[in-house]
Design an enzyme around this catalytic site. Structure first.
Site, PDB file in Angstrom:
ATOM      1  N   GLY A  66       0.762  -3.232   2.692  1.00 14.85           N
ATOM      2  CA  GLY A  66       0.471  -3.060   1.410  1.00 14.85           C
ATOM      3  C   GLY A  66       1.427  -2.166   0.736  1.00 14.85           C
ATOM      4  N   GLN A  84       5.386   3.824  -4.923  1.00 15.03           N
ATOM      5  CA  GLN A  84       6.279   3.800  -3.562  1.00 15.03           C
ATOM      6  C   GLN A  84       7.674   3.336  -4.070  1.00 15.03           C
ATOM      7  OE1 GLN A  84       3.019   1.871  -1.112  1.00 15.03           O
ATOM      8  NE2 GLN A  84       4.114   3.262   0.295  1.00 15.03           N
ATOM      9  N   CYS A 117       1.781   4.496   6.516  1.00 15.25           N
ATOM     10  CA  CYS A 117       2.070   4.293   5.326  1.00 15.25           C
ATOM     11  C   CYS A 117       3.681   4.071   5.225  1.00 15.25           C
ATOM     12  CB  CYS A 117       1.943   5.548   4.332  1.00 15.25           C
ATOM     13  SG  CYS A 117       2.479   5.223   2.614  1.00 15.25           S
ATOM     14  N   LEU A 118       4.349   3.291   4.591  1.00 13.49           N
ATOM     15  CA  LEU A 118       5.550   2.870   4.724  1.00 13.49           C
ATOM     16  C   LEU A 118       6.394   4.153   4.028  1.00 13.49           C
ATOM     17  CD1 LEU A 118       5.874  -0.652   3.470  1.00 13.49           C
ATOM     18  CD2 LEU A 118       6.128   0.043   5.623  1.00 13.49           C
ATOM     19  N   HIS A 128      -6.475   2.594   0.380  1.00 14.02           N
ATOM     20  CA  HIS A 128      -5.247   3.506   0.418  1.00 14.02           C
ATOM     21  C   HIS A 128      -4.317   3.219  -0.511  1.00 14.02           C
ATOM     22  CE1 HIS A 128      -1.896   4.558   3.621  1.00 14.02           C
ATOM     23  NE2 HIS A 128      -1.166   4.088   2.255  1.00 14.02           N
ATOM     24  N   GLU A 129      -4.109   1.826  -0.987  1.00 17.65           N
ATOM     25  CA  GLU A 129      -3.130   1.785  -2.089  1.00 17.65           C
ATOM     26  C   GLU A 129      -3.619   2.209  -3.445  1.00 17.65           C
ATOM     27  OE1 GLU A 129      -0.401   0.618  -1.169  1.00 17.65           O
ATOM     28  OE2 GLU A 129      -0.810   0.127   0.808  1.00 17.65           O
ATOM     29  N   HIS A 169      -2.745   5.851  -3.770  1.00 12.11           N
ATOM     30  CA  HIS A 169      -1.157   5.965  -4.457  1.00 12.11           C
ATOM     31  C   HIS A 169      -1.102   5.944  -5.849  1.00 12.11           C
ATOM     32  CE1 HIS A 169       1.283   5.752  -0.585  1.00 12.11           C
ATOM     33  NE2 HIS A 169       0.701   4.775  -0.423  1.00 12.11           N
TER      34      HIS A 169
HETATM   35 ZN   LIG Z   1       0.933   4.040   1.599  1.00 16.54          ZN
END
Ligand SMILES: [Zn+2]
Length: 155
Positions: A46, A51, A90-91, A132-133, A136
């Protein structure tokens, strides 16, 4: 398409609340393409617009299940049920993993790239990924809410 730079924890853009998208136009579709390419290139499941430096309500998700690539514009969770704790990464937070409590089942309402409203019910990894997304978009990272965090490989 183009690969986008992923912001890392500590960047203030990740802490901002995102604003809804008003129009699904050509530039937004290009952004969706670039976000998906960036997610796949980084082996993510995701990616949320903050991000890559944009505080707008857009996420892409691909949990490698039957749903394939999901492109969600202005997503809102309309229903949550149950609770499950599992490991997340998470990226934007490389090499850190954490145990996070999430709803086991969610319903999410969003607009797709054709401008159509969609409703999706999700469980398992997809439900976790959606939550999670969407966090953000509220300026929240999983490390802000994790019960514990650790360094190194997941699992
Ligand atoms: Zn993330």
């Amino acid at each position: 398409m183009a690969l986008l730079d992923i912001l890392k924890a500590g960047n203030p853009v990740l802490k901002n609340k995102s604003v809804p998208v008003e129009r699904v136009d050509k530039s937004l579709k290009k952004l969706l393409d670039d976000m998906a390419e960036t997610m796949y290139a980084n082996d993510g499941v995701g990616l949320a617009a903050p991000q890559i430096g944009k505080n707008i309500c857009v996420v892409v998700i691909d949990c490698q299940d039957d749903h394939g690539l999901l492109e969600m514009i202005n997503p809102v969770i309309t229903f949550k049920e149950g609770e499950v704790v599992d490991t997340e990464g998470c990226l934007s937070v490389p090499d850190i993993y954490g145990e996070v409590s999430r709803a086991a089942k969610v319903k999410v309402k969003y607009t797709n790239r054709r401008g159509k409203i969609q409703n999706l019910t999700a469980t398992g990894l997809l439900a976790r990924c959606i939550q999670h997304e969407l966090d953000h978009l509220e300026g929240q990272l999983f490390i802000d809410i994790a019960q514990s965090v650790h360094r190194g490989n997941q699992g």
